[in-house]
Design a protein around this motif. Structure first.
Motif, mmCIF file in Angstrom:
data_model
loop_
_atom_site.group_PDB
_atom_site.id
_atom_site.type_symbol
_atom_site.label_atom_id
_atom_site.label_comp_id
_atom_site.label_asym_id
_atom_site.label_seq_id
_atom_site.Cartn_x
_atom_site.Cartn_y
_atom_site.Cartn_z
ATOM 1 N N GLU A 56 -0.421 3.349 -3.885
ATOM 2 C CA GLU A 56 -1.116 3.215 -5.097
ATOM 3 C C GLU A 56 -0.292 3.240 -6.158
ATOM 4 O OE1 GLU A 56 -4.703 5.663 -5.418
ATOM 5 O OE2 GLU A 56 -4.210 6.063 -7.364
ATOM 6 N N ASP A 57 -0.440 2.423 -7.292
ATOM 7 C CA ASP A 57 0.455 2.287 -8.540
ATOM 8 C C ASP A 57 -0.454 2.505 -9.485
ATOM 9 O OD1 ASP A 57 3.279 0.232 -9.695
ATOM 10 O OD2 ASP A 57 2.212 2.100 -10.352
ATOM 11 N N GLY A 58 -0.873 3.190 -10.301
ATOM 12 C CA GLY A 58 -1.755 3.225 -11.175
ATOM 13 C C GLY A 58 -3.215 2.907 -10.881
ATOM 14 N N ARG A 59 -3.563 1.719 -11.363
ATOM 15 C CA ARG A 59 -4.969 1.071 -11.210
ATOM 16 C C ARG A 59 -4.875 0.108 -9.914
ATOM 17 N NH1 ARG A 59 -6.123 -2.790 -14.129
ATOM 18 N NH2 ARG A 59 -4.271 -2.882 -15.201
ATOM 19 N N PHE A 60 -3.868 0.045 -9.295
ATOM 20 C CA PHE A 60 -3.556 -0.853 -8.237
ATOM 21 C C PHE A 60 -3.546 -0.151 -6.786
ATOM 22 C CE2 PHE A 60 -3.108 -4.792 -10.427
ATOM 23 C CZ PHE A 60 -2.818 -4.376 -11.797
ATOM 24 N N THR A 61 -4.172 -0.659 -5.765
ATOM 25 C CA THR A 61 -4.120 0.151 -4.524
ATOM 26 C C THR A 61 -3.766 -1.070 -3.544
ATOM 27 O OG1 THR A 61 -5.322 1.959 -5.221
ATOM 28 C CG2 THR A 61 -5.183 1.568 -2.818
ATOM 29 N N ALA A 62 -2.758 -0.662 -2.519
ATOM 30 C CA ALA A 62 -2.603 -1.748 -1.547
ATOM 31 C C ALA A 62 -2.639 -0.946 -0.206
ATOM 32 C CB ALA A 62 -0.954 -2.349 -1.640
ATOM 33 N N GLN A 63 -3.468 -1.923 0.551
ATOM 34 C CA GLN A 63 -3.359 -1.281 2.156
ATOM 35 C C GLN A 63 -2.901 -2.431 3.140
ATOM 36 O OE1 GLN A 63 -5.049 1.622 2.923
ATOM 37 N NE2 GLN A 63 -5.906 2.468 1.310
ATOM 38 N N LEU A 64 -2.711 -1.949 4.163
ATOM 39 C CA LEU A 64 -2.029 -2.655 5.123
ATOM 40 C C LEU A 64 -2.575 -2.080 6.578
ATOM 41 C CD1 LEU A 64 -0.008 -4.408 6.767
ATOM 42 C CD2 LEU A 64 1.498 -2.719 6.619
ATOM 43 N N ASN A 65 -3.167 -2.971 7.373
ATOM 44 C CA ASN A 65 -3.629 -2.687 8.676
ATOM 45 C C ASN A 65 -2.986 -3.567 9.691
ATOM 46 O OD1 ASN A 65 -5.448 -2.501 11.129
ATOM 47 N ND2 ASN A 65 -7.160 -2.208 10.276
ATOM 48 N N ARG A 66 -2.030 -3.001 10.322
ATOM 49 C CA ARG A 66 -1.178 -3.837 11.168
ATOM 50 C C ARG A 66 -2.142 -4.499 12.649
ATOM 51 N NH1 ARG A 66 4.467 -4.022 10.629
ATOM 52 N NH2 ARG A 66 5.266 -2.684 9.050
ATOM 53 N N ALA A 67 -2.799 -3.494 12.813
ATOM 54 C CA ALA A 67 -3.466 -3.830 14.200
ATOM 55 C C ALA A 67 -4.354 -5.231 13.897
ATOM 56 C CB ALA A 67 -4.423 -2.737 14.399
ATOM 57 N N SER A 68 -4.907 -5.222 12.531
ATOM 58 C CA SER A 68 -5.653 -6.280 12.273
ATOM 59 C C SER A 68 -5.083 -7.324 11.505
ATOM 60 C CB SER A 68 -6.925 -5.945 11.577
ATOM 61 O OG SER A 68 -7.671 -4.939 11.996
ATOM 62 N N GLN A 69 -3.801 -7.111 11.238
ATOM 63 C CA GLN A 69 -2.872 -8.027 10.559
ATOM 64 C C GLN A 69 -3.496 -8.585 9.360
ATOM 65 O OE1 GLN A 69 -1.131 -9.742 14.762
ATOM 66 N NE2 GLN A 69 -1.263 -11.379 13.069
ATOM 67 N N TYR A 70 -3.904 -7.497 8.565
ATOM 68 C CA TYR A 70 -4.795 -7.707 7.362
ATOM 69 C C TYR A 70 -4.084 -6.874 6.177
ATOM 70 C CZ TYR A 70 -9.040 -6.659 4.708
ATOM 71 O OH TYR A 70 -9.971 -6.366 3.590
ATOM 72 N N ILE A 71 -3.927 -7.086 5.098
ATOM 73 C CA ILE A 71 -3.694 -6.715 3.768
ATOM 74 C C ILE A 71 -4.274 -6.871 2.592
ATOM 75 C CG2 ILE A 71 -1.559 -6.748 2.083
ATOM 76 C CD1 ILE A 71 -0.118 -8.524 4.120
ATOM 77 N N SER A 72 -4.569 -5.617 1.908
ATOM 78 C CA SER A 72 -5.378 -5.962 0.606
ATOM 79 C C SER A 72 -4.947 -5.323 -0.448
ATOM 80 C CB SER A 72 -7.115 -5.069 1.148
ATOM 81 O OG SER A 72 -6.384 -3.705 1.253
ATOM 82 N N LEU A 73 -5.677 -5.717 -1.710
ATOM 83 C CA LEU A 73 -5.023 -5.217 -2.932
ATOM 84 C C LEU A 73 -6.315 -4.813 -3.562
ATOM 85 C CD1 LEU A 73 -2.967 -4.730 -5.062
ATOM 86 C CD2 LEU A 73 -3.505 -7.202 -5.870
ATOM 87 N N LEU A 74 -6.421 -3.660 -4.174
ATOM 88 C CA LEU A 74 -7.615 -3.215 -5.056
ATOM 89 C C LEU A 74 -7.370 -3.038 -6.688
ATOM 90 C CD1 LEU A 74 -10.828 -2.361 -4.601
ATOM 91 C CD2 LEU A 74 -9.755 -0.075 -4.754
#
Lengths: 112, 109
Positions: A56-74
């Motif tokens: 997390e960086d302030g209002r931004f949150t990043a997630q990584l799911n290696r099993a699903s090969q998926y990245i997100s940004l909130l």
């Protein structure tokens, strides 16, 4: 199949809204992951790296799911200044050099 | 705070002309890259270099050449400009994160 695929967008959201972007990557050997921000007719700039445990960086949150090969940004509490194109970027190490593979980007417009 | 400097910022070429896009960085980075970005698309790697005297092809090298005689400079050469090379070209240096120049907007008519 593209190496890095993102939500097509565009996303138009009101100020204060929460918005999430998704990204998938095809190469399971990918080693590191980033979100870059690109303003209209400008160069890309690093927004944040993405770590396996999520970060997390302030209002931004990043997630990584290696099993699903998926990245997100909130993005929480969107600001007008968040309007930009967000590029999902994956690092594929090749020989002695590291190469970034860029997604096509998702355009965000935050409306007053 | 020069960072990565690209010249020119804009250029219009005729088909078949040649030109060199200049890129200079003052951060003593070994890694340098050239990308192109077509409208509505992500960046595609043209060539990269891991140090002076060493260059290698990226995803879309056809129609381009590079050289890396010094750590600071990484010029991109178009020998026979074609309409398909109309794009925005970005030079970058370093590895993680990459630092980008302002870009060169090139039109081939």
């Amino acid at each position: 199949r593209k190496e890095v695929e993102q939500d097509p967008g565009p996303f138009n959201v009101p100020e204060g809204a929460t918005v999430a972007f998704n990204c998938t990557y095809s190469n399971s050997a990918s080693q590191s992951f980033f979100w870059y921000r690109q303003d209209c007719r400008k160069e890309p700039k690093l927004l944040m790296s993405v770590y396996s445990s999520g970060n997390e960086d302030g209002r931004f949150t990043a997630q990584l799911n290696r099993a699903s090969q998926y990245i997100s940004l909130l993005i929480r509490d969107s600001k007008l200044s968040d309007s930009a194109t967000y590029l999902c970027v994956v690092n594929l190490r090749s020989g002695s050099a590291r190469q970034l593979t860029f997604g096509s980007g998702t355009q965000l417009t935050v409306l007053p | 705070n020069a960072g990565v400097t690209q010249t020119p910022k804009f250029r219009i070429l005729k088909i078949g002309q040649s030109m060199t896009l200049q890129c200079t960085q003052d951060m003593n980075h070994n890694y340098m890259y050239w990308y192109r970005q077509d409208p509505g698309m992500g960046l595609k790697l043209i060539y990269y270099s891991v140090g002076a005297g060493i260059t290698d092809k990226g995803e879309v090298p056809n129609g381009y050449n590079v050289s890396r005689s010094t750590t600071e400079d990484f010029p991109l050469r178009l020998e026979l400009a074609a309409p398909s090379q109309t794009s925005v070209y970005f030079c970058a240096s370093n590895n993680q994160p990459q630092h980008f120049g302002d870009g060169t907007r090139l039109s081939i008519l």
